[in-house]
Design a protein around this motif. Structure first.
Motif, PDB file in Angstrom:
ATOM      1  N   GLN A   1     -51.645  46.851  24.713  1.00 48.86           N
ATOM      2  CA  GLN A   1     -51.463  48.060  23.912  1.00 48.86           C
ATOM      3  C   GLN A   1     -51.875  49.309  24.686  1.00 48.86           C
ATOM      4  OE1 GLN A   1     -53.563  47.262  20.241  1.00 48.86           O
ATOM      5  NE2 GLN A   1     -51.802  46.220  19.320  1.00 48.86           N
ATOM      6  N   SER A   2     -52.883  49.159  25.550  1.00 47.05           N
ATOM      7  CA  SER A   2     -53.318  50.302  26.368  1.00 47.05           C
ATOM      8  C   SER A   2     -52.267  50.670  27.409  1.00 47.05           C
ATOM      9  CB  SER A   2     -54.647  49.989  27.057  1.00 47.05           C
ATOM     10  OG  SER A   2     -54.484  49.027  28.087  1.00 47.05           O
ATOM     11  N   HIS A   3     -51.332  49.754  27.669  1.00 49.54           N
ATOM     12  CA  HIS A   3     -50.242  50.011  28.610  1.00 49.54           C
ATOM     13  C   HIS A   3     -48.907  50.174  27.886  1.00 49.54           C
ATOM     14  CE1 HIS A   3     -53.319  48.521  31.386  1.00 49.54           C
ATOM     15  NE2 HIS A   3     -52.621  49.079  32.348  1.00 49.54           N
ATOM     16  N   GLN A   4     -48.973  50.486  26.613  1.00 48.15           N
ATOM     17  CA  GLN A   4     -47.783  50.803  25.814  1.00 48.15           C
ATOM     18  C   GLN A   4     -46.855  49.611  25.615  1.00 48.15           C
ATOM     19  OE1 GLN A   4     -47.954  53.877  24.405  1.00 48.15           O
ATOM     20  NE2 GLN A   4     -49.875  53.921  25.539  1.00 48.15           N
ATOM     21  N   TYR A   5     -47.390  48.402  25.617  1.00 42.86           N
ATOM     22  CA  TYR A   5     -46.613  47.222  25.260  1.00 42.86           C
ATOM     23  C   TYR A   5     -46.888  46.904  23.790  1.00 42.86           C
ATOM     24  CZ  TYR A   5     -45.605  45.864  30.134  1.00 42.86           C
ATOM     25  OH  TYR A   5     -45.158  45.816  31.426  1.00 42.86           O
ATOM     26  N   GLU A   6     -45.896  46.412  23.107  1.00 44.22           N
ATOM     27  CA  GLU A   6     -46.104  45.972  21.731  1.00 44.22           C
ATOM     28  C   GLU A   6     -46.373  44.480  21.741  1.00 44.22           C
ATOM     29  OE1 GLU A   6     -43.717  45.677  17.445  1.00 44.22           O
ATOM     30  OE2 GLU A   6     -42.871  46.839  19.113  1.00 44.22           O
ATOM     31  N   LEU A   7     -47.477  44.060  21.115  1.00 42.01           N
ATOM     32  CA  LEU A   7     -47.870  42.657  21.171  1.00 42.01           C
ATOM     33  C   LEU A   7     -47.684  41.984  19.818  1.00 42.01           C
ATOM     34  CD1 LEU A   7     -49.055  40.880  23.489  1.00 42.01           C
ATOM     35  CD2 LEU A   7     -51.208  40.969  22.247  1.00 42.01           C
ATOM     36  N   LEU A   8     -47.000  40.831  19.840  1.00 39.77           N
ATOM     37  CA  LEU A   8     -46.883  39.954  18.684  1.00 39.77           C
ATOM     38  C   LEU A   8     -47.744  38.726  18.962  1.00 39.77           C
ATOM     39  CD1 LEU A   8     -42.990  40.100  18.352  1.00 39.77           C
ATOM     40  CD2 LEU A   8     -44.651  41.452  17.055  1.00 39.77           C
ATOM     41  N   GLU A   9     -48.376  38.166  17.921  1.00 40.18           N
ATOM     42  CA  GLU A   9     -49.312  37.069  18.133  1.00 40.18           C
ATOM     43  C   GLU A   9     -48.960  35.849  17.299  1.00 40.18           C
ATOM     44  OE1 GLU A   9     -53.511  38.177  18.023  1.00 40.18           O
ATOM     45  OE2 GLU A   9     -52.895  40.286  18.041  1.00 40.18           O
ATOM     46  N   ALA A  10     -49.177  34.670  17.914  1.00 37.60           N
ATOM     47  CA  ALA A  10     -49.009  33.400  17.215  1.00 37.60           C
ATOM     48  C   ALA A  10     -50.164  32.488  17.603  1.00 37.60           C
ATOM     49  CB  ALA A  10     -47.676  32.757  17.583  1.00 37.60           C
ATOM     50  N   GLY A  11     -50.633  31.697  16.633  1.00 38.86           N
ATOM     51  CA  GLY A  11     -51.756  30.798  16.889  1.00 38.86           C
ATOM     52  C   GLY A  11     -51.344  29.393  17.261  1.00 38.86           C
ATOM     53  N   ASN A  12     -50.053  29.097  17.164  1.00 32.02           N
ATOM     54  CA  ASN A  12     -49.548  27.783  17.566  1.00 32.02           C
ATOM     55  C   ASN A  12     -48.063  27.888  17.909  1.00 32.02           C
ATOM     56  OD1 ASN A  12     -47.892  27.200  15.081  1.00 32.02           O
ATOM     57  ND2 ASN A  12     -49.917  27.318  14.103  1.00 32.02           N
ATOM     58  N   GLY A  13     -47.512  26.795  18.425  1.00 30.14           N
ATOM     59  CA  GLY A  13     -46.127  26.817  18.867  1.00 30.14           C
ATOM     60  C   GLY A  13     -45.129  27.021  17.748  1.00 30.14           C
ATOM     61  N   ALA A  14     -45.412  26.446  16.572  1.00 31.64           N
ATOM     62  CA  ALA A  14     -44.492  26.588  15.444  1.00 31.64           C
ATOM     63  C   ALA A  14     -44.389  28.056  15.014  1.00 31.64           C
ATOM     64  CB  ALA A  14     -44.953  25.717  14.273  1.00 31.64           C
ATOM     65  N   GLU A  15     -45.519  28.744  14.977  1.00 33.42           N
ATOM     66  CA  GLU A  15     -45.510  30.175  14.638  1.00 33.42           C
ATOM     67  C   GLU A  15     -44.717  30.964  15.683  1.00 33.42           C
ATOM     68  OE1 GLU A  15     -49.431  31.704  14.201  1.00 33.42           O
ATOM     69  OE2 GLU A  15     -49.959  30.387  12.525  1.00 33.42           O
ATOM     70  N   ALA A  16     -44.851  30.577  16.943  1.00 33.58           N
ATOM     71  CA  ALA A  16     -44.133  31.270  18.016  1.00 33.58           C
ATOM     72  C   ALA A  16     -42.625  31.140  17.825  1.00 33.58           C
ATOM     73  CB  ALA A  16     -44.555  30.713  19.377  1.00 33.58           C
ATOM     74  N   VAL A  17     -42.166  29.920  17.516  1.00 38.76           N
ATOM     75  CA  VAL A  17     -40.731  29.694  17.309  1.00 38.76           C
ATOM     76  C   VAL A  17     -40.225  30.557  16.156  1.00 38.76           C
ATOM     77  CG1 VAL A  17     -38.989  27.996  16.652  1.00 38.76           C
ATOM     78  CG2 VAL A  17     -40.800  27.352  18.255  1.00 38.76           C
ATOM     79  N   GLU A  18     -40.992  30.617  15.094  1.00 36.80           N
ATOM     80  CA  GLU A  18     -40.599  31.415  13.928  1.00 36.80           C
ATOM     81  C   GLU A  18     -40.555  32.911  14.258  1.00 36.80           C
ATOM     82  OE1 GLU A  18     -42.326  32.523   9.477  1.00 36.80           O
ATOM     83  OE2 GLU A  18     -43.054  30.734  10.495  1.00 36.80           O
ATOM     84  N   LEU A  19     -41.553  33.388  15.016  1.00 39.38           N
ATOM     85  CA  LEU A  19     -41.603  34.810  15.363  1.00 39.38           C
ATOM     86  C   LEU A  19     -40.465  35.209  16.308  1.00 39.38           C
ATOM     87  CD1 LEU A  19     -45.428  35.492  15.786  1.00 39.38           C
ATOM     88  CD2 LEU A  19     -43.869  36.680  14.241  1.00 39.38           C
ATOM     89  N   VAL A  20     -40.099  34.312  17.194  1.00 37.31           N
ATOM     90  CA  VAL A  20     -38.981  34.610  18.096  1.00 37.31           C
ATOM     91  C   VAL A  20     -37.717  34.854  17.292  1.00 37.31           C
ATOM     92  CG1 VAL A  20     -37.413  33.593  19.800  1.00 37.31           C
ATOM     93  CG2 VAL A  20     -39.877  33.449  20.142  1.00 37.31           C
ATOM     94  N   GLU A  21     -37.498  34.023  16.273  1.00 36.92           N
ATOM     95  CA  GLU A  21     -36.293  34.159  15.456  1.00 36.92           C
ATOM     96  C   GLU A  21     -36.348  35.414  14.592  1.00 36.92           C
ATOM     97  OE1 GLU A  21     -33.343  30.999  13.253  1.00 36.92           O
ATOM     98  OE2 GLU A  21     -35.454  30.504  13.529  1.00 36.92           O
ATOM     99  N   ARG A  22     -37.534  35.725  14.083  1.00 39.46           N
ATOM    100  CA  ARG A  22     -37.650  36.833  13.129  1.00 39.46           C
ATOM    101  C   ARG A  22     -37.835  38.189  13.799  1.00 39.46           C
ATOM    102  NH1 ARG A  22     -42.106  35.256  10.227  1.00 39.46           N
ATOM    103  NH2 ARG A  22     -43.488  36.874  11.012  1.00 39.46           N
ATOM    104  N   GLU A  23     -38.591  38.241  14.906  1.00 41.11           N
ATOM    105  CA  GLU A  23     -38.976  39.520  15.505  1.00 41.11           C
ATOM    106  C   GLU A  23     -38.258  39.845  16.816  1.00 41.11           C
ATOM    107  OE1 GLU A  23     -40.818  41.623  13.975  1.00 41.11           O
ATOM    108  OE2 GLU A  23     -41.502  40.354  12.334  1.00 41.11           O
TER     109      GLU A  23
END
Length: 237
Positions: free
Chosen positions: A24-46
């Motif tokens: 964030q200090s370098h102007q990147y937007e960060l999305l977070e997931a606590g496990n692989g299943a959440e990551a797969v879902e976030l990739v599709e949604r975000e």
């Protein structure tokens, strides 16, 4: 480069917090997931621009998440591994990951890897601004500007590093490159001596070009690899 959306999937909240503050200090937007299943879902949604996957996660590990993500989207993936074992690194690359970083790592190192991936995806070959080069070898056509490979007139999908490696070899048919040279010239930074990275990508290239009548990518035993065109085959233009 526009503001990048980076998805970090790691079950350690401290790792995610450190990366969130740094990016964030370098102007990147960060999305977070606590496990692989959440990551797969976030990739599709975000629809993030790049995914950072820890290997060891609950519910769904990084390897399984990598497989699922690449079924849905062609997106750069960097694997995080705490073990530092060759099996982990090679398996991640074979699944389609573009890079890996071994824990412990610095956020600055991870950012350097991200920037390197996007530089490779966006760069044009030297001299291409005025005249677009297309490498043609019989039924194989490689277009560096469009980052497109045609096999007998049909598009063949390649991961970013696979394409860069193929284009680099095809640019100078007959030139023999050692694994170390390819790591330096294609990957663009010190890959900590893991020359198996090149072998994995060569294997993937050969699998995708398996329908060609000619092998093109040849092993020079004890040295490295070269792109060998059939006599009278090469065209440039």
């Amino acid at each position: 480069m526009d503001r990048l959306r980076v998805l970090v999937a790691d079950d350690d909240p401290n790792v995610r917090e450190i990366l969130r503050l740094f990016f964030q200090s370098h102007q990147y937007e960060l999305l977070e997931a606590g496990n692989g299943a959440e990551a797969v879902e976030l990739v599709e949604r975000e629809a993030p621009d790049i995914v950072i996957l820890d290997v060891m996660m609950p519910v769904m590990d990084g390897f399984a998440a990598c497989r699922e993500i690449l079924k849905k989207r062609d997106i750069p993936i960097i694997m995080l591994t705490a073990k530092g074992e060759e099996f982990d690194r090679v398996l991640g690359l074979e699944l389609g990951a573009d890079d890996y970083v071994t824990k412990p790592f610095s956020p600055r190192e991870l950012m350097s890897r991200i920037k390197a991936i996007f530089r490779r995806m966006q760069r044009k070959p030297a001299g291409e601004e005025e005249s677009r080069a297309v490498y043609r070898f019989g039924e194989l056509s490689i277009d560096p500007e469009r980052r497109e490979v045609l096999v007998d007139g049909h598009k063949c999908a390649f991961r970013p590093k696979e394409f860069d490696l193929l284009a680099h070899l095809a640019k100078s048919p007959g030139t023999v490159y050692s694994r170390e040279q390819l790591l330096e010239q294609v990957w663009g930074y010190d890959f900590y001596g893991d020359i198996r990275t090149v072998d994995v990508h060569i294997k993937k290239l050969r699998e995708k070009l398996a329908l060609l009548k000619h092998t093109y990518i040849e092993t020079v035993w004890g040295v490295g690899y070269k792109f060998e065109a059939v006599t009278g085959d090469a065209q440039n233009g």
